[in-house]
Enzyme design. Structure first.
Site, PDB file in Angstrom:
ATOM      1  N   GLY A   9      39.307 -62.253 -66.395  1.00 31.50           N
ATOM      2  CA  GLY A   9      38.382 -62.817 -67.379  1.00 31.50           C
ATOM      3  C   GLY A   9      38.387 -64.330 -67.378  1.00 31.50           C
ATOM      4  N   ASN A  10      39.583 -64.929 -67.340  1.00 28.39           N
ATOM      5  CA  ASN A  10      39.650 -66.398 -67.333  1.00 28.39           C
ATOM      6  C   ASN A  10      39.057 -66.949 -66.047  1.00 28.39           C
ATOM      7  OD1 ASN A  10      40.879 -67.109 -69.826  1.00 28.39           O
ATOM      8  ND2 ASN A  10      42.761 -66.195 -69.063  1.00 28.39           N
ATOM      9  N   LYS A 120      47.868 -60.364 -76.573  1.00 34.73           N
ATOM     10  CA  LYS A 120      46.761 -60.544 -75.615  1.00 34.73           C
ATOM     11  C   LYS A 120      45.916 -61.756 -75.970  1.00 34.73           C
ATOM     12  CE  LYS A 120      44.351 -59.482 -72.134  1.00 34.73           C
ATOM     13  NZ  LYS A 120      45.009 -59.703 -70.854  1.00 34.73           N
ATOM     14  N   LYS A 204      43.484 -55.667 -68.638  1.00 35.50           N
ATOM     15  CA  LYS A 204      42.678 -55.038 -67.580  1.00 35.50           C
ATOM     16  C   LYS A 204      43.474 -54.794 -66.324  1.00 35.50           C
ATOM     17  CE  LYS A 204      41.674 -58.568 -64.585  1.00 35.50           C
ATOM     18  NZ  LYS A 204      42.760 -59.378 -65.120  1.00 35.50           N
ATOM     19  N   LYS A 266      50.094 -58.787 -64.806  1.00 36.84           N
ATOM     20  CA  LYS A 266      49.557 -58.560 -63.458  1.00 36.84           C
ATOM     21  C   LYS A 266      50.633 -58.012 -62.544  1.00 36.84           C
ATOM     22  CE  LYS A 266      46.260 -62.274 -63.932  1.00 36.84           C
ATOM     23  NZ  LYS A 266      45.295 -61.285 -64.467  1.00 36.84           N
TER      24      LYS A 266
HETATM   25  N1  LIG Z   1      54.374 -67.493 -62.109  1.00 34.75           N
HETATM   26  C1  LIG Z   1      53.037 -67.703 -62.088  1.00 34.75           C
HETATM   27  N2  LIG Z   1      52.367 -67.749 -60.908  1.00 34.75           N
HETATM   28  C2  LIG Z   1      51.034 -67.948 -60.872  1.00 34.75           C
HETATM   29  N3  LIG Z   1      50.268 -68.119 -61.992  1.00 34.75           N
HETATM   30  C3  LIG Z   1      50.893 -68.068 -63.200  1.00 34.75           C
HETATM   31  C4  LIG Z   1      52.289 -67.866 -63.297  1.00 34.75           C
HETATM   32  N4  LIG Z   1      52.618 -67.865 -64.629  1.00 34.75           N
HETATM   33  C5  LIG Z   1      51.491 -68.076 -65.305  1.00 34.75           C
HETATM   34  N5  LIG Z   1      50.447 -68.199 -64.474  1.00 34.75           N
HETATM   35  C6  LIG Z   1      49.073 -68.414 -64.948  1.00 34.75           C
HETATM   36  O1  LIG Z   1      48.518 -67.124 -65.134  1.00 34.75           O
HETATM   37  C7  LIG Z   1      47.118 -67.214 -64.873  1.00 34.75           C
HETATM   38  C8  LIG Z   1      46.545 -65.844 -64.647  1.00 34.75           C
HETATM   39  O2  LIG Z   1      46.561 -65.187 -65.907  1.00 34.75           O
HETATM   40  P1  LIG Z   1      45.181 -65.040 -66.728  1.00 34.75           P
HETATM   41  O3  LIG Z   1      44.514 -66.341 -66.842  1.00 34.75           O
HETATM   42  O4  LIG Z   1      45.505 -64.288 -67.971  1.00 34.75           O
HETATM   43  O5  LIG Z   1      44.403 -64.106 -65.715  1.00 34.75           O
HETATM   44  P2  LIG Z   1      42.887 -63.628 -65.627  1.00 34.75           P
HETATM   45  O6  LIG Z   1      42.330 -64.382 -64.450  1.00 34.75           O
HETATM   46  O7  LIG Z   1      43.044 -62.145 -65.339  1.00 34.75           O
HETATM   47  O8  LIG Z   1      42.210 -63.914 -66.914  1.00 34.75           O
HETATM   48  C9  LIG Z   1      47.065 -68.124 -63.654  1.00 34.75           C
HETATM   49  O9  LIG Z   1      45.764 -68.673 -63.502  1.00 34.75           O
HETATM   50  C10 LIG Z   1      48.117 -69.173 -64.009  1.00 34.75           C
HETATM   51  O10 LIG Z   1      47.499 -70.206 -64.758  1.00 34.75           O
HETATM   52  N1  LIG Z   2      41.163 -57.535 -71.040  1.00 32.95           N
HETATM   53  C1  LIG Z   2      41.742 -58.403 -70.188  1.00 32.95           C
HETATM   54  O1  LIG Z   2      42.826 -58.182 -69.642  1.00 32.95           O
HETATM   55  O2  LIG Z   2      41.043 -59.613 -69.993  1.00 32.95           O
HETATM   56  P1  LIG Z   2      41.622 -60.901 -69.159  1.00 32.95           P
HETATM   57  O3  LIG Z   2      41.635 -60.510 -67.703  1.00 32.95           O
HETATM   58  O4  LIG Z   2      40.634 -61.992 -69.441  1.00 32.95           O
HETATM   59  O5  LIG Z   2      42.991 -61.192 -69.682  1.00 32.95           O
END
Ligand SMILES: Nc1ncnc2c1ncn2[C@@H]1O[C@H](COP(=O)(O)OP(=O)(O)O)[C@@H](O)[C@H]1O
Ligand SMILES: NC(=O)OP(=O)(O)O
Length: 304
Positions: A9-10, A120, A204, A266
């Site tokens: 999502g991000n 979350k 997700k 993840k």
């Molecule tokens: N150990 C790590 N290695 C890589 N990324 C990390 C780590 N710890 C935290 N992150 C952060 O986690 C982010 C991914 O989580 P998030 O933004 O929640 O994912 P999504 O893309 O699914 O929304 C990465 O973009 C990075 O900023």
């Molecule tokens: N629902 C969910 O996990 O969304 P993000 O990937 O944005 O965290």
């Protein structure tokens, strides 16, 4: 190869225009996989989007425009919004293929401790001061998110069962490209009168691992905003993890190397998919890195 690809999502940006641009780019890589004969099922996150939808509709309601929307409905709206971009972009790349977004409900346990411990992150990133002000105004909880600022957090129960799994399988068997489990699925519980949505956002990555297991996929690919998983992330001694076994990953988890609410779920989702399955693999990389990851040139590969 049967692959589940989960878009973060991000990683989908902050505006519909940015999201469509990013989805179009990713759709080209996904189309390459499909043209090569692989079966691909797509899921996606909704953290920023579901927060924006909920906040926007609440603001509208506060100003006399309709009623505020509960989180299950906001989750369903995000599945349509992001699913539409994915569906259109894939159809543009593969005009002869059928592409379908399936509103997906996922069963959770109403007794899940997650309902007492919101973790979350949803919506936008705020400064500490802004977060404290919003928390006081709205009576919600904010937490720091992976060094990127503060975000509202909401309950994130574990996904237990995909309600529409048979429909997903039927579509796959008919050659349809399926977008399912969006936003982790709309969280529902079983009640005496049937299914009922609950105010939560499922992770997700965990839902995508459940989906991959349920459809007997052999690969789970989690696309986010970084090319690799790292140890000592964002520190001078940061180290890239290109190949991670289950045991190595568990050691790093014990060392708290992966931020809760972002990278930790993840890695845990990937472990749940590959553990005790030597025939499976999981990859964590960036949306832009999908082609290179498929070529073995990028991304963290997690295996039993
Ligand atoms: N150990 C790590 N290695 C890589 N990324 C990390 C780590 N710890 C935290 N992150 C952060 O986690 C982010 C991914 O989580 P998030 O933004 O929640 O994912 P999504 O893309 O699914 O929304 C990465 O973009 C990075 O900023
Ligand atoms: N629902 C969910 O996990 O969304 P993000 O990937 O944005 O965290």
């Amino acid at each position: 190869m049967k692959v589940v690809v989960a878009l973060g999502g991000n990683a989908l940006g902050k505006t519909p225009e940015e999201q469509l641009k990013l989805v179009k780019q990713t759709a080209k890589s996904l189309a390459g996989l499909i043209k090569a004969g692989h079966q691909v099922v797509i899921s996606h996150g909704n953290g920023p989007q579901v927060g924006q939808i909920n906040l926007g509709l609440s603001y509208a309601a506060e100003h006399g425009e309709g009623a505020s929307f509960p989180f299950p409905e906001c989750g369903a709206l995000s599945q349509g919004y992001i699913g539409y971009h994915l569906q259109q972009s894939l159809k543009n790349e593969l005009p002869d293929k059928d592409v379908a977004t399936l509103i997906t409900q996922i069963l959770v346990d109403e007794k899940d401790h997650a309902f007492q411990n919101p973790t979350k992150p949803i919506g936008s990133f705020y400064s500490k001061e802004e977060a404290e002000k919003l928390a006081a105004e709205k009576g919600v909880t904010f937490k720091e998110d992976a060094g990127r600022g503060y975000r509202q957090v909401i309950a994130s129960p574990l996904p237990e069962k995909i309600i529409e799994l048979n429909a997903i399988k039927t579509l796959i068997e008919n050659g349809t490209i399926v977008i399912a489990g969006g936003g982790g699925g709309v969280p529902v519980i079983k009640t005496e009168s049937g299914l009922k949505g609950v105010p939560a956002v499922i992770d997700k990555d965990r839902s995508s691992a459940l989906l991959a297991d349920n459809i007997s996929a052999d690969t789970l690919i989690i696309l986010t905003a970084v090319d690799y998983v790292y140890v000592n992330y964002n520190k001078p001694d940061q180290k890239t993890l290109k190949d991670l076994s289950v045991s190595e990953a568990k050691e790093f988890i014990a060392e708290k190397q992966f931020a809760a609410g972002s990278m930790l779920p993840k890695v845990e989702a990937c472990l749940s998919f590959v553990e005790n399955h030597p025939e499976r693999k999981a990859i964590i990389t960036s949306l832009a890195g999908l082609d290179d990851a498929l070529a073995g040139k990028l991304g963290t590969v997690i295996h039993n």
